[in-house]
Scaffold this motif. Structure first.
Motif, PDB file in Angstrom:
ATOM      1  N   THR A  36       0.822  -1.221   0.000  1.00  0.00           N
ATOM      2  CA  THR A  36       0.000   0.000   0.000  1.00  0.00           C
ATOM      3  C   THR A  36       0.851   1.263   0.000  1.00  0.00           C
ATOM      4  O   THR A  36       0.590   2.180  -0.794  1.00  0.00           O
ATOM      5  CB  THR A  36      -0.966  -0.021   1.194  1.00  0.00           C
ATOM      6  N   GLY A  48      -5.231   6.949  -2.118  1.00  0.00           N
ATOM      7  CA  GLY A  48      -5.702   5.921  -1.201  1.00  0.00           C
ATOM      8  C   GLY A  48      -7.134   5.495  -1.473  1.00  0.00           C
ATOM      9  O   GLY A  48      -7.491   4.318  -1.321  1.00  0.00           O
ATOM     10  N   VAL A  51      -7.170   3.097  -4.429  1.00  0.00           N
ATOM     11  CA  VAL A  51      -6.655   1.792  -4.013  1.00  0.00           C
ATOM     12  C   VAL A  51      -7.702   1.026  -3.219  1.00  0.00           C
ATOM     13  O   VAL A  51      -7.935  -0.170  -3.442  1.00  0.00           O
ATOM     14  CB  VAL A  51      -5.362   1.967  -3.188  1.00  0.00           C
ATOM     15  N   THR A  52      -8.374   1.707  -2.283  1.00  0.00           N
ATOM     16  CA  THR A  52      -9.336   1.045  -1.395  1.00  0.00           C
ATOM     17  C   THR A  52     -10.602   0.637  -2.124  1.00  0.00           C
ATOM     18  O   THR A  52     -11.024  -0.527  -2.059  1.00  0.00           O
ATOM     19  CB  THR A  52      -9.714   1.981  -0.226  1.00  0.00           C
ATOM     20  N   PHE A  56      -8.308  -2.633  -5.177  1.00  0.00           N
ATOM     21  CA  PHE A  56      -8.299  -3.881  -4.417  1.00  0.00           C
ATOM     22  C   PHE A  56      -9.531  -4.761  -4.660  1.00  0.00           C
ATOM     23  O   PHE A  56      -9.404  -5.988  -4.673  1.00  0.00           O
ATOM     24  CB  PHE A  56      -8.131  -3.589  -2.926  1.00  0.00           C
ATOM     25  N   TYR A 301      -7.010  -5.246   3.703  1.00  0.00           N
ATOM     26  CA  TYR A 301      -7.183  -3.814   3.951  1.00  0.00           C
ATOM     27  C   TYR A 301      -6.487  -3.322   5.218  1.00  0.00           C
ATOM     28  O   TYR A 301      -6.633  -2.154   5.565  1.00  0.00           O
ATOM     29  CB  TYR A 301      -8.684  -3.482   3.999  1.00  0.00           C
ATOM     30  N   GLN A 303      -3.315  -2.759   5.772  1.00  0.00           N
ATOM     31  CA  GLN A 303      -2.299  -1.735   5.515  1.00  0.00           C
ATOM     32  C   GLN A 303      -2.934  -0.356   5.345  1.00  0.00           C
ATOM     33  O   GLN A 303      -2.345   0.659   5.724  1.00  0.00           O
ATOM     34  CB  GLN A 303      -1.474  -2.102   4.273  1.00  0.00           C
ATOM     35  N   LEU A 304      -4.128  -0.312   4.781  1.00  0.00           N
ATOM     36  CA  LEU A 304      -4.838   0.962   4.663  1.00  0.00           C
ATOM     37  C   LEU A 304      -5.271   1.478   6.029  1.00  0.00           C
ATOM     38  O   LEU A 304      -5.266   2.686   6.281  1.00  0.00           O
ATOM     39  CB  LEU A 304      -6.053   0.789   3.744  1.00  0.00           C
ATOM     40  N   ASP A 307      -2.172   2.904   7.578  1.00  0.00           N
ATOM     41  CA  ASP A 307      -1.839   4.189   6.968  1.00  0.00           C
ATOM     42  C   ASP A 307      -2.816   5.271   7.419  1.00  0.00           C
ATOM     43  O   ASP A 307      -2.449   6.452   7.489  1.00  0.00           O
ATOM     44  CB  ASP A 307      -1.868   4.061   5.438  1.00  0.00           C
TER      45      ASP A 307
END
Length: 491
Positions: A36, A48, A51-52, A56, A301, A303-304, A307
């Motif tokens: 991530t 972000g 990505v989320t 993904f 998820y 790592q999100l 972050d």
């Protein structure tokens, strides 16, 4: 050379050793704990939110699309070719991460990850097609431990390189590319299973399952090669050779799949309490499907979430160290399964409920805390509980079913988990539906795991009470029956 020859002559040690070695290198992904930050950082410069809620979810949908065809190809091609394919796509994944720019390339990457995930069916079911049933428990523990040990080593190495040497994320991906290339080469050393489980041909399917159930090795070892030289033509159809695609052979495979499905989920062994080793298969499978769906969502998820709590762009991150710690604990738990003596038919469902409750608390901790270290601790606890339970579940199902039934059960359970995961992804994550933020997502996952824990705590308590009552009735009837026998003898 003598040790290698002795290893190859073993009915279970050689294939277990080679597959464990492959599992170690295939899961030694130095860059994965930092995926991530790599995607949202200057290397790929993707937001972000994209990505989320966009990138993904593609992995989940592609995984669902590939799983059923890959499962059928796994049996048709007898496992090994699909493991080689998995190694190849692992290599291409890191080629894309290293050298392919732009969002479209990352979309292809997510599709590739779906292929890799779908071929894990071949990795986990391969070993049960080449070893005798009495070695299932030990082999399962070794394979899970090898996977987790590889991931631990890779995550630790990545953390050391990032924290102490300040290595850029690009070079972590380059190192991982080299390691995955090694796994790809090792996959060619796996022995080829001798039998196809379902695509046997009409005559072989009518005869039933393969000889391994009687204790014979299921792979083309040195001794088998000599026998096959004179009887290869006779066995070609049984082993999935020429003629497999005829209408009759496909129909025979479909009939065998249906029969195995009925044997797995509705046989008398599952319906009558007098058969305690097999009656829990349905409940083990239910937990497998439900818990795996929730686990994969958290894993994808997390790592999100990290972050969100502590942005990687402005602070030091320890993703690799945390992954190493929880994988190390999980590897120890998985390895210990091979040496635990518990009556799982009695206490298994209660254990599933208890450890799922612990996992529920861990997920809520990750969702509600503002401390990155508390979130790290919750993740370690959650992943360790899952790794312990999934290892127990795998060998319990494998040891209670025939090879055909186990392979089908593995595929069905994985597919069911993926369907549940896809529903969660589309409803909770996908921007086309709710598109929830990461904190709300984890609250949903915690509530989901709470439901699982309540379900299995209730069922486990009931099972334990029923078995205790059965034992007490048995203890009270035994003296009476012995008196009757004694009186009859005197008469």
């Amino acid at each position: 050379m003598g040790c290698l020859a002795k290893l190859r002559s073993s009915s279970w040690a050689y294939p277990t050793a080679v597959l464990s070695l492959y599992g170690f290198f295939a899961n030694c992904r130095v860059a994965e704990p930092f995926l991530t930050p790599y995607l949202i950082g200057p290397n790929k410069n993707i937001s972000g939110e994209v990505v989320t809620n966009y990138l993904f979810p593609i992995w989940t949908y592609s995984y669902l699309a590939f799983l059923v065809p890959v499962f059928l190809l796994t049996d048709l091609l007898r496992h090994k070719p699909l493991i080689v394919v998995q190694g190849f796509f692992l290599v291409t994944n890191y080629v894309l991460l290293c050298f392919a720019p732009g969002l479209p390339a990352m979309v292809v990457l997510q599709v590739n990850y779906g292929v890799v995930a779908s071929t894990e069916v071949a990795y986990f079911s391969y070993i049960y097609s080449v070893i005798p049933v009495e070695s299932y428990q030990r082999a399962t523990g070794y394979l899970r431990s090898a996977m987790l040990a590889g991931y631990t080593f890779g995550a630790s190495l990545g953390q050391v390189l990032v924290s102490l040497a300040g290595v850029d994320y690009f070079y972590l991906n380059a190192i991982t590319l080299g390691i995955q290339s090694m796994a790809f080469l090792i996959s060619f050393g796996l022995p080829m299973p001798q039998w196809s489980l379902f695509f046997k041909g009409e005559k072989a399917a009518a005869l039933g399952s393969r000889p391994q159930q009687d204790g014979a090795p299921g792979w083309d070892g040195p001794e088998e090669e000599k026998d096959q030289a004179g009887s290869g033509k006779a066995n070609a159809q049984h082993r999935g050779g020429a003629g497999w695609c005829t209408r009759g052979n496909v129909a025979a495979a479909g009939l065998l799949l249906w029969q195995s499905f009925k044997d797995s989920y509705s046989s008398r062994h599952l319906l009558y309490p007098s058969k305690p080793p097999c009656r829990n298969v349905i409940y083990w499978s239910l937990w497998w499907a439900l818990a795996t769906a929730g686990y994969v969502q958290v894993f994808n998820y997390i790592q999100l979430m990290w972050d969100h709590i502590e942005p990687s762009a402005s602070s030091s991150i320890y993703n690799g160290g945390v992954e190493a710690a929880c994988s190390l604990v999980g590897a120890a738990a998985a390895f210990s399964v091979g040496h635990i003596k518990v009556t799982w038919a009695v206490w298994g469902e209660l254990a599933l409920g208890l450890f799922s409750a612990v996992g529920t608390g861990a997920v809520f901790l990750m969702a509600l805390t503002s401390s990155i270290w508390a979130c790290y601790a919750g993740y370690v606890l959650f992943k360790s509980c899952y790794m312990l339970l999934i290892t127990i579940t795998t060998f319990q199902i494998a040891s209670n079913l025939s090879m055909e039934c186990y392979a089908l059960t593995f595929g069905i359970n994985t597919f069911a988990a993926l369907v549940v995961q896809t529903i969660l992804t589309f409803t909770v994550v996908d921007e086309a539906a709710l598109g929830l933020d990461i904190v709300t997502q984890f609250i949903v996952y915690g509530s989901y795991y709470a439901t699982i824990s309540v379900l299995f705590l209730t069922r486990g308590t009931y099972t334990a009470c029923i078995n205790r009552g059965s034992r007490e009735r048995t203890d009270t009837t035994e003296p009476e029956s012995s008196v009757e026998v004694l009186s009859a003898e005197r008469f």
